[in-house]
Design a protein around this motif. Structure first.
Motif, short mmCIF file in Angstrom:
data_model
loop_
_atom_site.label_atom_id
_atom_site.label_comp_id
_atom_site.label_asym_id
_atom_site.label_seq_id
_atom_site.Cartn_x
_atom_site.Cartn_y
_atom_site.Cartn_z
N GLU A 223 0.84 -1.20 0.00
CA GLU A 223 0.00 0.00 0.00
C GLU A 223 0.87 1.25 0.00
OE1 GLU A 223 -3.47 0.15 2.58
OE2 GLU A 223 -3.03 -1.90 3.23
N GLU A 224 0.47 2.23 -0.78
CA GLU A 224 1.16 3.51 -0.79
C GLU A 224 0.83 4.28 0.50
OE1 GLU A 224 3.30 4.60 -3.18
OE2 GLU A 224 3.06 2.62 -4.11
N TYR A 225 1.82 5.03 1.00
CA TYR A 225 1.62 5.77 2.24
C TYR A 225 0.56 6.85 2.05
CZ TYR A 225 2.34 8.77 6.27
OH TYR A 225 2.13 9.51 7.39
N ASN A 226 -0.34 6.90 3.01
CA ASN A 226 -1.38 7.92 3.04
C ASN A 226 -1.50 8.39 4.49
OD1 ASN A 226 -4.10 9.00 3.58
ND2 ASN A 226 -4.52 8.48 1.44
N GLU A 227 -1.20 9.65 4.74
CA GLU A 227 -1.15 10.15 6.12
C GLU A 227 -2.45 9.93 6.86
OE1 GLU A 227 -0.27 14.31 8.55
OE2 GLU A 227 0.57 14.01 6.55
N ALA A 228 -3.56 10.12 6.18
CA ALA A 228 -4.86 9.97 6.84
C ALA A 228 -5.09 8.53 7.29
CB ALA A 228 -5.97 10.40 5.89
N LYS A 229 -4.53 7.57 6.55
CA LYS A 229 -4.74 6.16 6.87
C LYS A 229 -3.68 5.59 7.81
CE LYS A 229 -5.67 3.28 3.62
NZ LYS A 229 -5.57 2.52 2.35
N PHE A 230 -2.48 6.16 7.79
CA PHE A 230 -1.37 5.53 8.48
C PHE A 230 -0.89 6.26 9.74
CE2 PHE A 230 -1.12 3.63 4.31
CZ PHE A 230 -0.72 2.33 4.56
N LYS A 231 -1.14 7.55 9.84
CA LYS A 231 -0.58 8.30 10.96
C LYS A 231 -1.45 8.17 12.20
CE LYS A 231 1.20 12.83 12.34
NZ LYS A 231 1.43 14.25 11.95
N ILE A 232 -0.80 7.95 13.36
CA ILE A 232 -1.49 7.90 14.65
C ILE A 232 -0.83 8.93 15.56
CG2 ILE A 232 -2.07 6.48 16.65
CD1 ILE A 232 -1.81 4.02 14.92
N GLU A 233 -1.62 9.78 16.16
CA GLU A 233 -1.07 10.77 17.09
C GLU A 233 -0.43 10.07 18.28
OE1 GLU A 233 -0.72 13.91 16.64
OE2 GLU A 233 -1.79 13.93 14.71
N SER A 234 0.75 10.51 18.66
CA SER A 234 1.52 9.81 19.70
C SER A 234 0.80 9.78 21.05
CB SER A 234 2.89 10.47 19.86
OG SER A 234 2.77 11.84 20.21
N ASP A 235 0.12 10.89 21.41
CA ASP A 235 -0.59 10.91 22.69
C ASP A 235 -1.75 9.92 22.70
OD1 ASP A 235 1.11 12.80 23.73
OD2 ASP A 235 -0.21 14.51 23.32
N LEU B 206 -1.92 7.16 20.91
CA LEU B 206 -1.35 5.83 20.94
C LEU B 206 -0.91 5.47 22.36
CD1 LEU B 206 -0.33 3.25 19.63
CD2 LEU B 206 1.78 4.45 19.03
N LEU B 207 -0.26 6.41 23.05
CA LEU B 207 0.19 6.14 24.41
C LEU B 207 -1.00 5.90 25.34
CD1 LEU B 207 2.49 5.88 26.40
CD2 LEU B 207 2.46 8.37 26.70
N ASN B 208 -2.04 6.69 25.20
CA ASN B 208 -3.23 6.50 26.03
C ASN B 208 -3.90 5.16 25.74
OD1 ASN B 208 -3.12 8.85 27.55
ND2 ASN B 208 -4.23 10.05 26.02
N PHE B 209 -3.90 4.76 24.48
CA PHE B 209 -4.48 3.47 24.10
C PHE B 209 -3.72 2.33 24.79
CE2 PHE B 209 -5.21 -0.12 21.16
CZ PHE B 209 -6.60 -0.09 21.11
N ILE B 210 -2.40 2.46 24.83
CA ILE B 210 -1.57 1.45 25.50
C ILE B 210 -1.83 1.46 27.01
CG2 ILE B 210 0.80 0.78 26.05
CD1 ILE B 210 1.57 1.88 23.26
#
Length: 273
Positions: A64-76, A78-82
């Motif tokens: 898959e070609e990189y697409n920011e809307a599909k691939f980027k996760i905000e770090s905060d 992600l950390l809260n999810f963990i």
């Protein structure tokens, strides 16, 4: 084999710089890959600006070609999810869809492995879960009884586990539905199998995140993994051969408990050098 489309390749050398095994060189302004030493990590496919690199060993349709809307996760986020993840041992009487189990396994499949070995496989247990449960509980009971017969200063710390395993077995025999302290009546297991505990563990961590992302809950049953070690009956029903071992057992179902906040942890220990 890794292949380079000479019509697309512009000889920019980006793939050469990113190949830490030095399997690629630019010859006559075209990338040339040494397929003897290449470990097929796919970095050259991922970094090529002209999509000139491909392989005939894997399915290129998955790329898959990189697409920011599909691939980027905000770090905060992600950390809260963990931080919010919890081990779940209360499950609804509800089946888990095959599509969700496959997506969990997909998260494991795309997790990195040492030397790109990709030597992690998966066993999904649903239909045989009750039979397997009885076999594991009996194995643990036998281990517990043997341990109690041979207590010494080295094994004394495990006395409480031995007593727990015997109690789990006896209570289960009295009322299998009400007293399932092994799988807690969850409808599915995913067993992560590998000869490498590190590769299997890495895959398991990402798989847990995917489990939670789909509204499911899980916990890792160390008791199951222990019982499966050296038990030929359990290994046979699971189809385990050779030096493959169960690295983790993910007990999976729909949570019958709602967590409303994170839990605290010990202060982190960091040494800066």
């Amino acid at each position: 084999m890794m292949n380079v489309n000479s019509e697309k390749c512009i000889g920019c050398g980006i793939c050469v710089k990113d190949c830490f095994l030095n399997c690629i060189e630019v010859v006559d302004r075209k990338a040339k890959i040494n397929n003897v030493t290449c470990m097929k990590c796919g970095h050259c496919i991922a970094v090529c600006p002209k999509s000139a690199v491909s392989t005939d060993e894997y399915d290129m349709e998955e790329v898959e070609e990189y697409n920011e809307a599909k691939f980027k996760i905000e770090s905060d986020n992600l950390l809260n999810f963990i931080k919010f993840r919890r081990s779940v041992r209360q499950f609804k009487d509800k089946d888990v869809e095959t599509e969700k189990l496959l997506k969990i396994i997909e998260a494991g499949r795309f997790t990195q492995t040492a030397t790109n070995a990709q030597n992690v496989s998966y066993i999904v247990v649903k239909d045989n879960i009750e039979q397997l449960k009885e076999m594991v509980l009996e194995n643990l009971k036998n281990r517990g009884e043997e341990l109690l017969k041979n207590l010494n200063p080295q094994t004394l710390p495990f006395k409480r586990y031995a007593e727990l395993w015997i109690r789990m077995y006896n209570e289960y025999r009295e009322n299998p539905k009400m007293n399932d302290k092994l799988f807690f009546n969850a409808p599915a297991l995913i067993l992560v199998v590998s000869e490498s505990s590190i590769n299997g563990g890495l895959a398991s961590s990402n798989m847990e995140l995917m489990t939670n992302a789909q509204g499911l809950g899980t916990f890792f049953s160390g008791f199951f993994a222990l019982a499966a070690q050296g038990d030929e009956k359990i290994r046979k029903i699971l189809g385990l051969e050779g030096n493959k071992e169960i690295v983790t057992c993910m007990v999976i179902g729909y949570p019958n408990v709602k967590f409303i906040r994170t839990a605290p942890r010990k202060n982190v220990s960091i040494s800066w050098k």
